[in-house]
Enzyme design. Structure first.
Site, PDB file in Angstrom:
ATOM      1  N   LYS A   1       0.859  -1.203   0.000  1.00 45.95           N
ATOM      2  CA  LYS A   1       0.000   0.000   0.000  1.00 45.95           C
ATOM      3  C   LYS A   1       0.884   1.237   0.000  1.00 45.95           C
ATOM      4  O   LYS A   1       0.677   2.167  -0.782  1.00 45.95           O
ATOM      5  CB  LYS A   1      -0.880   0.002   1.244  1.00 45.95           C
ATOM      6  N   ASN A   2       1.914   1.250   0.862  1.00 44.58           N
ATOM      7  CA  ASN A   2       2.698   2.478   1.062  1.00 44.58           C
ATOM      8  C   ASN A   2       3.718   2.725  -0.028  1.00 44.58           C
ATOM      9  O   ASN A   2       4.448   3.714   0.014  1.00 44.58           O
ATOM     10  CB  ASN A   2       3.349   2.453   2.446  1.00 44.58           C
TER      11      ASN A   2
ATOM     12  N   CYS B   1      -5.026  12.162  12.741  1.00 45.38           N
ATOM     13  CA  CYS B   1      -5.700  10.915  12.389  1.00 45.38           C
ATOM     14  C   CYS B   1      -5.612  10.057  13.647  1.00 45.38           C
ATOM     15  O   CYS B   1      -5.260  10.528  14.708  1.00 45.38           O
ATOM     16  CB  CYS B   1      -5.056  10.241  11.194  1.00 45.38           C
TER      17      CYS B   1
ATOM     18  N   ARG C   1      -0.728  14.725  12.776  1.00 40.13           N
ATOM     19  CA  ARG C   1       0.134  14.319  11.665  1.00 40.13           C
ATOM     20  C   ARG C   1       0.689  15.609  11.033  1.00 40.13           C
ATOM     21  O   ARG C   1       0.187  16.082  10.019  1.00 40.13           O
ATOM     22  CB  ARG C   1      -0.638  13.488  10.649  1.00 40.13           C
TER      23      ARG C   1
ATOM     24  N   ASP D   1       4.612   0.281  11.953  1.00 36.94           N
ATOM     25  CA  ASP D   1       3.358  -0.329  11.476  1.00 36.94           C
ATOM     26  C   ASP D   1       3.206  -1.773  11.936  1.00 36.94           C
ATOM     27  O   ASP D   1       2.105  -2.313  11.912  1.00 36.94           O
ATOM     28  CB  ASP D   1       3.282  -0.284   9.939  1.00 36.94           C
TER      29      ASP D   1
ATOM     30  N   ARG E   1      -8.495  -0.457   4.485  1.00 40.13           N
ATOM     31  CA  ARG E   1      -7.579   0.530   3.886  1.00 40.13           C
ATOM     32  C   ARG E   1      -6.241  -0.124   3.539  1.00 40.13           C
ATOM     33  O   ARG E   1      -5.554   0.317   2.622  1.00 40.13           O
ATOM     34  CB  ARG E   1      -7.315   1.681   4.871  1.00 40.13           C
TER      35      ARG E   1
HETATM   36  C1  EPZ Z   1       4.251   6.703   6.331  1.00 37.61           C
HETATM   37  O1  EPZ Z   1       3.492   7.723   6.956  1.00 37.61           O
HETATM   38  C2  EPZ Z   1       3.317   5.516   6.207  1.00 37.61           C
HETATM   39  N1  EPZ Z   1       2.164   5.884   5.393  1.00 37.61           N
HETATM   40  C3  EPZ Z   1       2.850   5.094   7.606  1.00 37.61           C
HETATM   41  O2  EPZ Z   1       2.050   3.927   7.443  1.00 37.61           O
HETATM   42  C4  EPZ Z   1       4.076   4.738   8.446  1.00 37.61           C
HETATM   43  O3  EPZ Z   1       3.657   4.425   9.754  1.00 37.61           O
HETATM   44  C5  EPZ Z   1       5.035   5.938   8.479  1.00 37.61           C
HETATM   45  O4  EPZ Z   1       5.381   6.322   7.125  1.00 37.61           O
HETATM   46  C6  EPZ Z   1       6.324   5.615   9.224  1.00 37.61           C
HETATM   47  O5  EPZ Z   1       6.953   4.524   8.613  1.00 37.61           O
HETATM   48  C7  EPZ Z   1       2.305   5.888   4.049  1.00 37.61           C
HETATM   49  O6  EPZ Z   1       3.367   5.633   3.515  1.00 37.61           O
HETATM   50  C8  EPZ Z   1       1.077   6.222   3.254  1.00 37.61           C
HETATM   51  P1  EPZ Z   1       6.373  10.012   8.503  1.00 37.61           P
HETATM   52  P2  EPZ Z   1       4.072   9.244   7.026  1.00 37.61           P
HETATM   53  O7  EPZ Z   1       6.249  11.277   7.752  1.00 37.61           O
HETATM   54  O8  EPZ Z   1       4.774   9.554   5.766  1.00 37.61           O
HETATM   55  C9  EPZ Z   1       6.447  13.128  12.043  1.00 37.61           C
HETATM   56  C10 EPZ Z   1       0.197   2.534   7.757  1.00 37.61           C
HETATM   57  O9  EPZ Z   1      -0.263   1.989   8.774  1.00 37.61           O
HETATM   58  N2  EPZ Z   1       6.387  14.156  10.979  1.00 37.61           N
HETATM   59  O10 EPZ Z   1       7.606   9.167   8.336  1.00 37.61           O
HETATM   60  O11 EPZ Z   1       2.989  10.120   7.472  1.00 37.61           O
HETATM   61  C11 EPZ Z   1       5.120  12.400  12.178  1.00 37.61           C
HETATM   62  O12 EPZ Z   1       4.252  13.126  13.032  1.00 37.61           O
HETATM   63  C12 EPZ Z   1       0.671   3.971   7.827  1.00 37.61           C
HETATM   64  O13 EPZ Z   1       0.354   1.967   6.642  1.00 37.61           O
HETATM   65  C13 EPZ Z   1       6.575  15.489  11.344  1.00 37.61           C
HETATM   66  O14 EPZ Z   1       6.770  15.823  12.506  1.00 37.61           O
HETATM   67  O15 EPZ Z   1       5.129   9.064   8.200  1.00 37.61           O
HETATM   68  C14 EPZ Z   1       5.497  11.079  12.776  1.00 37.61           C
HETATM   69  O16 EPZ Z   1       5.626  11.230  14.173  1.00 37.61           O
HETATM   70  C15 EPZ Z   1       0.448   4.592   9.194  1.00 37.61           C
HETATM   71  N3  EPZ Z   1       6.496  16.440  10.374  1.00 37.61           N
HETATM   72  C16 EPZ Z   1       6.869  10.814  12.172  1.00 37.61           C
HETATM   73  O17 EPZ Z   1       7.346  12.070  11.667  1.00 37.61           O
HETATM   74  C17 EPZ Z   1       6.270  16.115   9.058  1.00 37.61           C
HETATM   75  O18 EPZ Z   1       6.242  17.029   8.211  1.00 37.61           O
HETATM   76  C18 EPZ Z   1       6.856   9.800  11.049  1.00 37.61           C
HETATM   77  O19 EPZ Z   1       6.089  10.341  10.044  1.00 37.61           O
HETATM   78  C19 EPZ Z   1       6.091  14.761   8.725  1.00 37.61           C
HETATM   79  C20 EPZ Z   1       6.164  13.796   9.697  1.00 37.61           C
END
Ligand code: EPZ
Length: 421
Positions: A25-26, A119, A124, A309, A401
Site C-alpha cells: 500500500k505504502n 488521524c 500528523r 506499522d 484501507r
Molecule cells: C508513512 O506515513 C506511512 N504511510 C505510515 O504507514 C508509516 O507508519 C510511516 O510512514 C512511518 O513509517 C504511508 O506511507 C502512506 P512520517 P508518514 O512522515 O509519511 C512526524 C500505515 O499503517 N512528521 O515518516 O505520514 C510524524 O508526526 C501507515 O500503513 C513530522 O513531525 O510518516 C510522525 O511522528 C500509518 N512532520 C513521524 O514524523 C512532518 O512534516 C513519522 O512520520 C512529517 C512527519
C-alpha cells in the site's frame, strides 16, 4: 461514514496453508501520485485492491487522469490534467493524500488542498513537507487548514536536510525534484523500501535519482518523464501481520510473494519469540512454538529499524507469551489505541507514555472490539484468532484501507472468520 461491517471470529484454531501477500500500500500510493508527472501511459502491476488505493484513483480521476484497473494492474494516462486542487471530501478519505502535493505542483505549477490534519495516530504534522517545498520555490499560504501553493518560477533543485527521516516528506521532495531545474540533495532521507520502489519507478520513467535507500538522495532534474511499466514491491507490513497471526495461533504458515530483505528488521523479534523462520526466494515458512516466549524489547524506529506499522500486530501475539514484553513507540505520539481493546480480550498491558508493558497471559477470551486504526484493527483480528470463543471486530473501514480481503486470506488457511455486513 457509518461502518456496520464486522468480522465474526471463532478463535483458538490452528492455521495451516499458504497466504499470498499483496502489493505494498505504502508504495502504491506515492507511485500513483508520481504517475501524474508522466506525459504518456503508466502501467502498474501488483497494485493491491484497497480503499486507500481506490481513493488515490478517485483523486487522479478528479485531477483529469484516466485510471483503469484490471485485477492487480492499474493503467494511468495523465495527459489530460484539468485541476490542481483536491476537494475536501477526498482529502478526508485518506490522510496520506498529502503525497499528492509535490506531484500536483510539479505538474501544474500550483496546488490547493486541505491539511490532512490529525488521524488515529495523533497529530500528523506536515511541517517537513512544507519547509522542503518552500526551499524548492513553492510559495505556500496556510489558511484555516487549507494550503494554497504556487511555484510561479517553477520548481528548482535545493539542498533539503530533514530533522526527521519522514517517509512522506522524502517522497514529496523526490516527486517535486525529478523535473525541477537543477539538482536536489536530500540528507537524512527516509530509507524505507517504499522509497526505493518510488525511485525505481521514477528512474524507469526517465528520472535521475541516486542514493534511494540511503540517508542521502541526489536527484538531477530532467525535462520530462514518460510512463513506464512497473511492479509494486510486496507489502512487508501485511507479511508481518500474517506472521504474527501464525505466531499467535501456534501455527505453521507459508507466506509467499514477499521480499525477505524487507522483513530483516523484524526477524530477530519473531525468532526471540520462539518462531522458526525458513526463507526460500519469495517465500517464508514460519513455524510457531506451542507457547511464545516474550520479546524483551521492541523499539520502533525509522527503517532499517523495527517498523512502527508492525508494532500493534506483534503486540497482539506477545499478549499470549510466557513472560513480559516491552514496546517503545518512537515514531507516532499515540499509537497504542489498540491496547484498550486488547484488554477487553483478556490481555494484560500497561501503557506509560511511549512505553507499553505486556505481561503475557495463558489465554485470551473472545469479546466485541472496535478497530481504532488500520494496524490496531489487524492486531485485534490476530488476538481474536488466538482467543477462546467468539470475537467481533468492528471498524473494518480501517482494516480495508491496508489489507486486501483479510478474511478470505485467513479463512483459506483454516481460520473461522467471516465478514458480517
Ligand atoms: C508513512 O506515513 C506511512 N504511510 C505510515 O504507514 C508509516 O507508519 C510511516 O510512514 C512511518 O513509517 C504511508 O506511507 C502512506 P512520517 P508518514 O512522515 O509519511 C512526524 C500505515 O499503517 N512528521 O515518516 O505520514 C510524524 O508526526 C501507515 O500503513 C513530522 O513531525 O510518516 C510522525 O511522528 C500509518 N512532520 C513521524 O514524523 C512532518 O512534516 C513519522 O512520520 C512529517 C512527519
Amino acid at each position: 461514514m457509518f461502518d456496520v461491517a464486522k468480522f465474526l471470529i471463532e478463535g483458538h484454531k490452528r492455521l495451516q496453508g499458504e497466504i499470498l501477500v499483496h502489493g505494498a500500500k505504502n508504495s502504491t500510493l506515492p507511485i500513483l501520485a508520481a504517475s501524474m508527472l508522466c506525459n504518456t501511459e503508466t502501467v502498474l502491476h501488483n497494485c493491491p485492491v484497497l480503499s486507500d488505493v481506490e481513493t488515490c484513483a478517485k483523486i487522479l480521476r478528479y485531477l483529469g487522469c484516466r485510471v483503469i484497473r484490471s485485477g492487480g494492474d492499474v493503467t494511468i494516462d495523465s495527459s489530460g490534467i484539468i485541476h490542481s486542487d483536491i476537494p475536501d471530501y477526498l482529502m478526508r478519505e485518506m490522510r496520506s493524500s498529502i503525497v499528492f502535493l509535490g506531484a500536483i505542483v510539479a505538474r501544474t505549477g500550483r496546488a490547493k488542498l486541505s491539511f490532512p490534519g490529525g488521524c488515529e495516530l495523533g497529530p500528523r504534522p506536515i511541517d517537513l513537507h512544507l519547509a522542503a517545498l518552500r526551499r524548492m520555490g513553492v510559495e505556500i499560504e496556510e489558511d484555516h487548514g487549507c494550503l494554497n501553493c504556487s511555484a510561479p518560477g517553477g520548481l528548482k533543485g535545493a539542498k533539503i536536510g530533514f530533522s526527521f527521516p519522514s517517509v512522506g516528506a522524502t517522497e514529496n521532495v523526490m516527486i517535486a525534484a525529478v523535473c525541477a531545474k537543477g539538482t536536489t540533495v536530500i540528507t537524512n532521507a527516509a530509507r524505507e523500501p517504499e522509497i526505493c520502489d518510488l525511485a525505481n519507478f521514477l528512474n524507469a520513467c526517465g528520472a535521475k535519482i541516486r542514493g534511494a535507500g540511503e540517508s542521502t538522495i541526489m536527484i538531477e532534474g530532467v525535462a520530462k518523464l514518460s510512463g513506464c511499466e512497473h511492479s509494486v514491491i510486496p507489502d512487508r507490513i501485511a507479511a508481518a501481520t500474517y506472521m504474527a497471526a501464525a505466531a499467535a495461533t501456534g501455527s505453521t504458515l507459508l507466506i509467499s510473494r514477499i521480499d525477505p530483505r524487507h522483513l530483516e528488521p523484524m526477524i530477530p523479534v519473531f525468532e526471540e519469540s520462539g518462531c522458526g523462520l525458513m526463507f526460500c526466494e519469495d517465500e517464508l515458512k514460519i513455524t510457531a512454538p506451542q507457547r511464545l516466549q516474550p520479546v524483551k524489547s521492541v523499539r520502533t524506529m525509522p527503517y532499517p529499524g523495527f517498523p512502527t506499522d508492525a508494532q500493534a500486530p506483534v503486540m497482539a501475539m506477545t499478549a499470549l507469551a510466557n513472560g513480559t514484553s516491552v514496546f517503545v513507540e518512537n515514531i507516532f505520539e499515540s499509537r497504542y489505541k489498540h491496547v484498550g481493546e486488547l484488554l477487553r480480550l483478556g490481555a494484560n498491558i500497561k501503557v506509560e507514555g511511549r512505553v507499553a508493558v505486556v505481561q503475557g497471559v495463558p489465554r485470551l477470551s473472545g469479546a466485541s472490539v472496535e478497530s481504532p486504526d488500520l494496524r490496531g484493527g489487524a492486531a485485534l483480528v490476530i488476538a481474536g484468532l488466538a482467543a477462546e470463543g467468539i470475537t467481533q471486530v468492528e471498524g473494518l473501514r480501517h482494516i480495508d484501507r491496508g489489507y486486501e480481503q483479510m478474511e478470505l486470506s485467513l479463512a483459506a488457511v483454516g481460520a473461522s472468520i467471516q465478514r458480517i455486513v
